[in-house]
Design a protein around this motif. Sequence first.
Motif, PDB file in Angstrom:
ATOM      1  N   VAL A 131       0.852  -1.191   0.000  1.00 19.50           N
ATOM      2  CA  VAL A 131       0.000   0.000   0.000  1.00 19.50           C
ATOM      3  C   VAL A 131       0.888   1.242   0.000  1.00 19.50           C
ATOM      4  O   VAL A 131       1.787   1.381   0.838  1.00 19.50           O
ATOM      5  N   VAL A 132       0.640   2.144  -0.939  1.00 22.72           N
ATOM      6  CA  VAL A 132       1.432   3.366  -1.057  1.00 22.72           C
ATOM      7  C   VAL A 132       0.803   4.515  -0.295  1.00 22.72           C
ATOM      8  O   VAL A 132       1.493   5.333   0.321  1.00 22.72           O
ATOM      9  N   SER A 133      -0.527   4.604  -0.323  1.00 21.16           N
ATOM     10  CA  SER A 133      -1.191   5.730   0.336  1.00 21.16           C
ATOM     11  C   SER A 133      -2.619   5.358   0.695  1.00 21.16           C
ATOM     12  O   SER A 133      -3.168   4.359   0.209  1.00 21.16           O
ATOM     13  N   TYR A 134      -3.215   6.197   1.555  1.00 21.36           N
ATOM     14  CA  TYR A 134      -4.627   6.093   1.892  1.00 21.36           C
ATOM     15  C   TYR A 134      -5.302   7.413   1.525  1.00 21.36           C
ATOM     16  O   TYR A 134      -4.801   8.488   1.870  1.00 21.36           O
ATOM     17  N   ASP A 135      -6.424   7.316   0.815  1.00 18.24           N
ATOM     18  CA  ASP A 135      -7.218   8.490   0.470  1.00 18.24           C
ATOM     19  C   ASP A 135      -8.352   8.629   1.480  1.00 18.24           C
ATOM     20  O   ASP A 135      -9.099   7.672   1.712  1.00 18.24           O
ATOM     21  N   VAL A 136      -8.470   9.788   2.067  1.00 12.93           N
ATOM     22  CA  VAL A 136      -9.536  10.059   3.026  1.00 12.93           C
ATOM     23  C   VAL A 136     -10.618  10.865   2.335  1.00 12.93           C
ATOM     24  O   VAL A 136     -10.337  11.887   1.688  1.00 12.93           O
ATOM     25  N   HIS A 137     -11.849  10.396   2.442  1.00 15.69           N
ATOM     26  CA  HIS A 137     -12.988  11.064   1.816  1.00 15.69           C
ATOM     27  C   HIS A 137     -13.919  11.600   2.887  1.00 15.69           C
ATOM     28  O   HIS A 137     -14.151  10.955   3.909  1.00 15.69           O
ATOM     29  N   GLN A 138     -14.438  12.769   2.635  1.00 21.33           N
ATOM     30  CA  GLN A 138     -15.449  13.368   3.500  1.00 21.33           C
ATOM     31  C   GLN A 138     -16.710  13.479   2.662  1.00 21.33           C
ATOM     32  O   GLN A 138     -16.758  14.220   1.682  1.00 21.33           O
ATOM     33  N   GLY A 139     -17.739  12.710   3.026  1.00 22.86           N
ATOM     34  CA  GLY A 139     -18.867  12.582   2.118  1.00 22.86           C
ATOM     35  C   GLY A 139     -18.376  11.896   0.857  1.00 22.86           C
ATOM     36  O   GLY A 139     -17.702  10.866   0.911  1.00 22.86           O
ATOM     37  N   GLY A 140     -18.651  12.476  -0.292  1.00 17.54           N
ATOM     38  CA  GLY A 140     -18.186  11.892  -1.547  1.00 17.54           C
ATOM     39  C   GLY A 140     -16.948  12.553  -2.102  1.00 17.54           C
ATOM     40  O   GLY A 140     -16.594  12.330  -3.263  1.00 17.54           O
ATOM     41  N   THR A 141     -16.259  13.364  -1.309  1.00 10.98           N
ATOM     42  CA  THR A 141     -15.137  14.152  -1.806  1.00 10.98           C
ATOM     43  C   THR A 141     -13.832  13.710  -1.173  1.00 10.98           C
ATOM     44  O   THR A 141     -13.728  13.606   0.062  1.00 10.98           O
ATOM     45  N   LYS A 142     -12.830  13.450  -2.003  1.00 12.70           N
ATOM     46  CA  LYS A 142     -11.486  13.160  -1.486  1.00 12.70           C
ATOM     47  C   LYS A 142     -10.902  14.441  -0.927  1.00 12.70           C
ATOM     48  O   LYS A 142     -10.845  15.460  -1.609  1.00 12.70           O
ATOM     49  N   ILE A 143     -10.469  14.386   0.325  1.00 13.01           N
ATOM     50  CA  ILE A 143      -9.958  15.596   0.953  1.00 13.01           C
ATOM     51  C   ILE A 143      -8.477  15.518   1.286  1.00 13.01           C
ATOM     52  O   ILE A 143      -7.867  16.529   1.623  1.00 13.01           O
ATOM     53  N   HIS A 144      -7.880  14.323   1.194  1.00 11.68           N
ATOM     54  CA  HIS A 144      -6.448  14.239   1.485  1.00 11.68           C
ATOM     55  C   HIS A 144      -5.939  12.834   1.233  1.00 11.68           C
ATOM     56  O   HIS A 144      -6.726  11.891   1.100  1.00 11.68           O
ATOM     57  N   SER A 145      -4.623  12.704   1.162  1.00 14.72           N
ATOM     58  CA  SER A 145      -3.950  11.407   1.126  1.00 14.72           C
ATOM     59  C   SER A 145      -2.879  11.386   2.198  1.00 14.72           C
ATOM     60  O   SER A 145      -2.218  12.407   2.449  1.00 14.72           O
ATOM     61  N   VAL A 146      -2.705  10.244   2.833  1.00 11.88           N
ATOM     62  CA  VAL A 146      -1.602  10.050   3.777  1.00 11.88           C
ATOM     63  C   VAL A 146      -0.798   8.854   3.306  1.00 11.88           C
ATOM     64  O   VAL A 146      -1.288   8.009   2.556  1.00 11.88           O
ATOM     65  N   GLY A 147       0.449   8.784   3.734  1.00 12.04           N
ATOM     66  CA  GLY A 147       1.327   7.704   3.307  1.00 12.04           C
ATOM     67  C   GLY A 147       0.831   6.336   3.733  1.00 12.04           C
ATOM     68  O   GLY A 147       0.105   6.185   4.721  1.00 12.04           O
ATOM     69  N   GLY A 148       1.248   5.320   2.994  1.00 10.98           N
ATOM     70  CA  GLY A 148       0.773   3.973   3.241  1.00 10.98           C
ATOM     71  C   GLY A 148       1.200   3.377   4.564  1.00 10.98           C
ATOM     72  O   GLY A 148       0.631   2.375   5.004  1.00 10.98           O
ATOM     73  N   SER A 149       2.166   3.982   5.228  1.00 14.68           N
ATOM     74  CA  SER A 149       2.597   3.486   6.533  1.00 14.68           C
ATOM     75  C   SER A 149       1.788   4.094   7.674  1.00 14.68           C
ATOM     76  O   SER A 149       1.979   3.726   8.831  1.00 14.68           O
ATOM     77  N   ARG A 150       0.889   5.018   7.351  1.00 17.93           N
ATOM     78  CA  ARG A 150       0.125   5.716   8.384  1.00 17.93           C
ATOM     79  C   ARG A 150      -1.315   5.245   8.386  1.00 17.93           C
ATOM     80  O   ARG A 150      -1.927   5.088   7.333  1.00 17.93           O
ATOM     81  N   THR A 151      -1.852   5.068   9.547  1.00 14.33           N
ATOM     82  CA  THR A 151      -3.233   4.611   9.676  1.00 14.33           C
ATOM     83  C   THR A 151      -4.016   5.493  10.640  1.00 14.33           C
ATOM     84  O   THR A 151      -4.938   5.030  11.304  1.00 14.33           O
ATOM     85  N   ALA A 152      -3.656   6.758  10.718  1.00 20.95           N
ATOM     86  CA  ALA A 152      -4.384   7.703  11.569  1.00 20.95           C
ATOM     87  C   ALA A 152      -4.180   9.102  11.030  1.00 20.95           C
ATOM     88  O   ALA A 152      -3.173   9.396  10.380  1.00 20.95           O
ATOM     89  N   THR A 153      -5.135   9.977  11.293  1.00 27.01           N
ATOM     90  CA  THR A 153      -5.039  11.356  10.838  1.00 27.01           C
ATOM     91  C   THR A 153      -5.976  12.222  11.662  1.00 27.01           C
ATOM     92  O   THR A 153      -6.870  11.715  12.349  1.00 27.01           O
ATOM     93  N   VAL A 154      -5.769  13.516  11.616  1.00 26.06           N
ATOM     94  CA  VAL A 154      -6.644  14.476  12.286  1.00 26.06           C
ATOM     95  C   VAL A 154      -7.244  15.389  11.229  1.00 26.06           C
ATOM     96  O   VAL A 154      -6.530  15.912  10.369  1.00 26.06           O
ATOM     97  N   VAL A 155      -8.551  15.549  11.255  1.00 25.25           N
ATOM     98  CA  VAL A 155      -9.248  16.468  10.358  1.00 25.25           C
ATOM     99  C   VAL A 155      -9.605  17.711  11.147  1.00 25.25           C
ATOM    100  O   VAL A 155     -10.256  17.615  12.186  1.00 25.25           O
TER     101      VAL A 155
END
Length: 330
Positions: A165-189
């Motif tokens: 896995v290279v990255s994770y795409d985070v979607h809010q509703g139907g919209t992609k709002i960010h990508s984080v690296g594939g080694s990360r499994t947490a984020t703050v919005v």
Amino acid sequence: MRGVLVSTPARPLRLVALCGALALVASCGAAGSGEEDGGGLPGAPTGVTAAAGSATSVHVMWNATARAEAYEVYRGTRKVKEVPGSEHMVDVTRLRPATVYVFTVRARDADGRIGPPSREVRARTPAAAADDRRAPTRPSAPRGRTAGSRAVQLAWSASTDDRGVVSYDVHQGGTKIHSVGGSRTATVVTGLRPGTSYSFTVRARDAAGNVSPASRAVRLTTPGADDGRDTAPTVFRATGRHEDGAYYVDLSWVPPRVDGEVAEYEIRLDGRRVTSLVFGGSAPRDRATYSFYVGRAAGVTHRVRVRAMLPDGTWGGFSAERTVTTGAGR
């Protein structure tokens, strides 16, 4: 996510990647306005990050900068992308696999003046995977919690992929709002609205650009109350018009300054929804207009107001209410 509001600018919707569970990555910086210089130019964008999204793309993100009408994204010394001032992230595509790239961002004001460049950020694209058509598994066990009235913390369990896995795409509703690296499994919005319900999903991406199914949705409601003033259309005007024996109401307003494009509005007449207006193509950013039929009888007073569907999938606040009387002034 879900992008930019009356006299007080909106806090932009931002994501800051986490190292581990809750430790903020220093290079991401805090969401907020960019630095300003004394000469009136936009400041250098702050909080610039770059992360590979696939073997041929890099996701670049930055904080909002005061007085920015547009942002220019540079790869080395070459300008590769330009986005309006309401947007603070972009995917740079058509890159080479297994290559290190250097990016900077510059803000441009309404007079066309370019501010200084941001600090340089680097990202390395992974090696290409030959004939890889298998998508990663969907991220599992998504979870989250509110962190005050304007932020939420999200986490999920890692996806698996035969090539990684290279990255994770985070979607809010139907919209992609960010990508984080594939080694990360947490984020703050951050930059959310108090007292508002949100829905987040996560998708995994591999080096070939294969994207997993969406995770189960994480639904969270931020605490507190939002009076809607920061997300309401402003300078709202309504005037009556008589044409071919019929009466019309002509509306105009300034769209809310939010983090992203606003293309849909709800118009209410006398307390009831009369229409949903969706702008095709490029939605107006400086002033929107709309006209609609209200009948053939003179002397009828109507109340009208409008609100916007925000990029995060929630309705913003209503504009001030205006009254229009058919036939007045004829």
